[in-house]
Design a protein around this motif. Sequence first.
Motif, PDB file in Angstrom:
ATOM      1  N   ILE A 297       0.827  -1.214   0.000  1.00  0.00           N
ATOM      2  CA  ILE A 297       0.000   0.000   0.000  1.00  0.00           C
ATOM      3  C   ILE A 297       0.857   1.258   0.000  1.00  0.00           C
ATOM      4  CG2 ILE A 297      -1.769   1.285   1.242  1.00  0.00           C
ATOM      5  CD1 ILE A 297      -2.846  -1.352   2.288  1.00  0.00           C
ATOM      6  N   ALA A 298       1.714   1.415   0.991  1.00  0.00           N
ATOM      7  CA  ALA A 298       2.532   2.638   1.078  1.00  0.00           C
ATOM      8  C   ALA A 298       3.387   2.875  -0.170  1.00  0.00           C
ATOM      9  CB  ALA A 298       3.419   2.574   2.327  1.00  0.00           C
ATOM     10  N   PRO A 299       3.955   1.837  -0.812  1.00  0.00           N
ATOM     11  CA  PRO A 299       4.727   2.098  -2.036  1.00  0.00           C
ATOM     12  C   PRO A 299       3.907   2.702  -3.175  1.00  0.00           C
ATOM     13  CG  PRO A 299       5.317  -0.043  -1.142  1.00  0.00           C
ATOM     14  CD  PRO A 299       4.135   0.444  -0.361  1.00  0.00           C
ATOM     15  N   TRP A 300       2.562   2.547  -3.157  1.00  0.00           N
ATOM     16  CA  TRP A 300       1.710   3.147  -4.186  1.00  0.00           C
ATOM     17  C   TRP A 300       1.527   4.648  -3.958  1.00  0.00           C
ATOM     18  CZ3 TRP A 300       0.721   1.507  -8.748  1.00  0.00           C
ATOM     19  CH2 TRP A 300       0.521   0.154  -9.034  1.00  0.00           C
ATOM     20  N   PHE A 301       1.814   5.135  -2.762  1.00  0.00           N
ATOM     21  CA  PHE A 301       1.504   6.525  -2.420  1.00  0.00           C
ATOM     22  C   PHE A 301       2.637   7.453  -2.863  1.00  0.00           C
ATOM     23  CE2 PHE A 301      -1.958   4.827  -0.299  1.00  0.00           C
ATOM     24  CZ  PHE A 301      -2.707   5.791   0.340  1.00  0.00           C
ATOM     25  N   THR A 302       2.272   8.500  -3.575  1.00  0.00           N
ATOM     26  CA  THR A 302       3.247   9.542  -3.899  1.00  0.00           C
ATOM     27  C   THR A 302       3.499  10.432  -2.688  1.00  0.00           C
ATOM     28  OG1 THR A 302       1.463  10.977  -4.716  1.00  0.00           O
ATOM     29  CG2 THR A 302       2.603   9.589  -6.327  1.00  0.00           C
ATOM     30  N   GLN A 303       2.536  10.444  -1.766  1.00  0.00           N
ATOM     31  CA  GLN A 303       2.678  11.197  -0.510  1.00  0.00           C
ATOM     32  C   GLN A 303       2.357  10.262   0.656  1.00  0.00           C
ATOM     33  OE1 GLN A 303      -0.147  14.357  -1.997  1.00  0.00           O
ATOM     34  NE2 GLN A 303       1.355  15.709  -1.033  1.00  0.00           N
ATOM     35  N   PRO A 304       3.273   9.365   1.017  1.00  0.00           N
ATOM     36  CA  PRO A 304       2.999   8.415   2.108  1.00  0.00           C
ATOM     37  C   PRO A 304       2.702   9.089   3.438  1.00  0.00           C
ATOM     38  CG  PRO A 304       4.943   7.762   0.870  1.00  0.00           C
ATOM     39  CD  PRO A 304       4.589   9.145   0.419  1.00  0.00           C
ATOM     40  N   GLU A 305       3.127  10.351   3.578  1.00  0.00           N
ATOM     41  CA  GLU A 305       2.845  11.050   4.833  1.00  0.00           C
ATOM     42  C   GLU A 305       1.341  11.192   5.081  1.00  0.00           C
ATOM     43  OE1 GLU A 305       4.071  14.048   1.614  1.00  0.00           O
ATOM     44  OE2 GLU A 305       4.763  12.122   2.405  1.00  0.00           O
ATOM     45  N   LEU A 306       0.534  11.042   4.026  1.00  0.00           N
ATOM     46  CA  LEU A 306      -0.922  11.086   4.206  1.00  0.00           C
ATOM     47  C   LEU A 306      -1.414   9.897   5.032  1.00  0.00           C
ATOM     48  CD1 LEU A 306      -2.002  12.137   0.587  1.00  0.00           C
ATOM     49  CD2 LEU A 306      -1.898  13.584   2.619  1.00  0.00           C
TER      50      LEU A 306
END
Length: 551
Positions: A297-306
Amino acid sequence: MGPPVADPAPKAAAKRKRQENGDSSKKRRKSAGGDDDAAESPKARIQKLEAEIQESRKHYNNIVALIELAQRHRADPKTALPASEALCRIFIRLLAAGTLVKRKDVSEKDATVTGWLRDRLGDYRGSLLSMFRSQELASNALVLAMALLKAEAQHLTDHGEAVFPRYFFADILASLLESPVEHIRDEFSEKFVDEYDDIRFYTFEALKGYLTDREDDVGADVKNTIFDMLLSIEDVPESADDLEDFFVEPPQKKKKHPLRSLSQHKKQAQEAWLAFMHLGLSKEQRKKVLEVMAVSIAPWFTQPELLMDFLTDCYNTGGSISLLALSGVFYLIQERNLDYPEFFTKLYSLLDADMLHSKHRSRFFRLLDTFLGSSHLPAVMVASFIKRLARLALNAPPSAIVVILPWFYNLFKKHPLTTFMMHRVPRTKEEKALQESEGVEDPFLPEEKDPMETNAIDSCLWEIVQLQSHYHPNVATITKIISEQFTKQAYSLEDFLDHSYGSLLEAEMSKEVKKAPVVEYMIPKRIFTKAEPTSEETNSLLVSLWDFGSS
């Protein structure tokens, strides 16, 4: 209703009318004596209707007849399927010929026919999507719908470049989500989402749109279906060069297109996940998300801080949820340099008796080994973790203790300053005399929450000495490694993590016994009953204890 055509001359119309009347009378006479059409099979009729459409545009009215057959899939699925297949071939040919493309440079008559055909295409789409609810026809309907989608993308435009039909695809996805047929969604994921980058891109986009449009109307079953579909999309492309597999004709590499951008792919995935999380997660869904957070999941995020707020809330929940949130929080700290000043304090608070009995214990120790693996950590803090686990080990199951001791060994090798805890002797004669007369008070503060303030570095591991007399032989043996010379470089935790009561018992039972153990110096004749008063037998220890307890 047939396609609109221009009015012919009156004489031609009269002649055609006489011919039609004559043909009708011939058909009626044939029907009376055994009509061939009556005996014609549905499959043959469908083939005839398709052939006539291919032969001349004057037979476009046959499309309506085929659509009516396809729409009766609940009553007659065996006829509906070949009719749907025939319609798919018909519309693909019409699309390839450009017949359904709206153009400005055509006559009014041709424009009217094009509009009528596009309406019939809409009717056919609807009949295909309704088949998604049929156990018998769902798989075939999916294949036909995707074939039609591909043809529309390539030919339903006059720009010379494929344009993905988002609205049709959104309808396909909505029908898949709401269908009671489970296997059709698995087929869609395996055959299309996992195989084609553009289908995956538009799937994320369509899921986000579905959740946004129906925010208050998403049922529990559909929500679980969306959750499973999102979880199934795991493989994250490493670079834009990996975006090569396209279902529809790909855009040119020279042009800037979202399908060629890895950041745009990740953005679609991020928005889909955020739209789903906005609806709220059940406890089971939250656990599943946390289990795969750092990997899928986190690797898909361009902004993991969300994800930080979500992970922090989970981390502060306590129990198994906190254990599962560890990897996600650490991923953000390690990969995105996010600041979490209370990380080790919170990690220390997770060390309790429940953790050593948890089914996630192996996962926790793997993460704990990673978190405390750096040699730059303060020895004072590492000592607190060692001491707290040593105290918990006194009441821990054997399968947990056999993991703790090799881990201690590895920590002592990485942090030599903590080795003073293994063997702390009095420095002066006064200290020795005081210990012999009054004993020693352990300076460790077990109630202190801050691992930097527990005084564990000034304590000693007397708990390990106690464990060397453990009832389980494996525990007693492995505990003695702390009292011996540290000749081994390190232990591999993977060799100890998967132990359980069953595996430890099996290991003991499978050992070759070289010398039979002495259980009793004399085999008693009775164990649970008393000896006869007149005999010379003595009561067993069990009977004696029972009598003592009863008196």
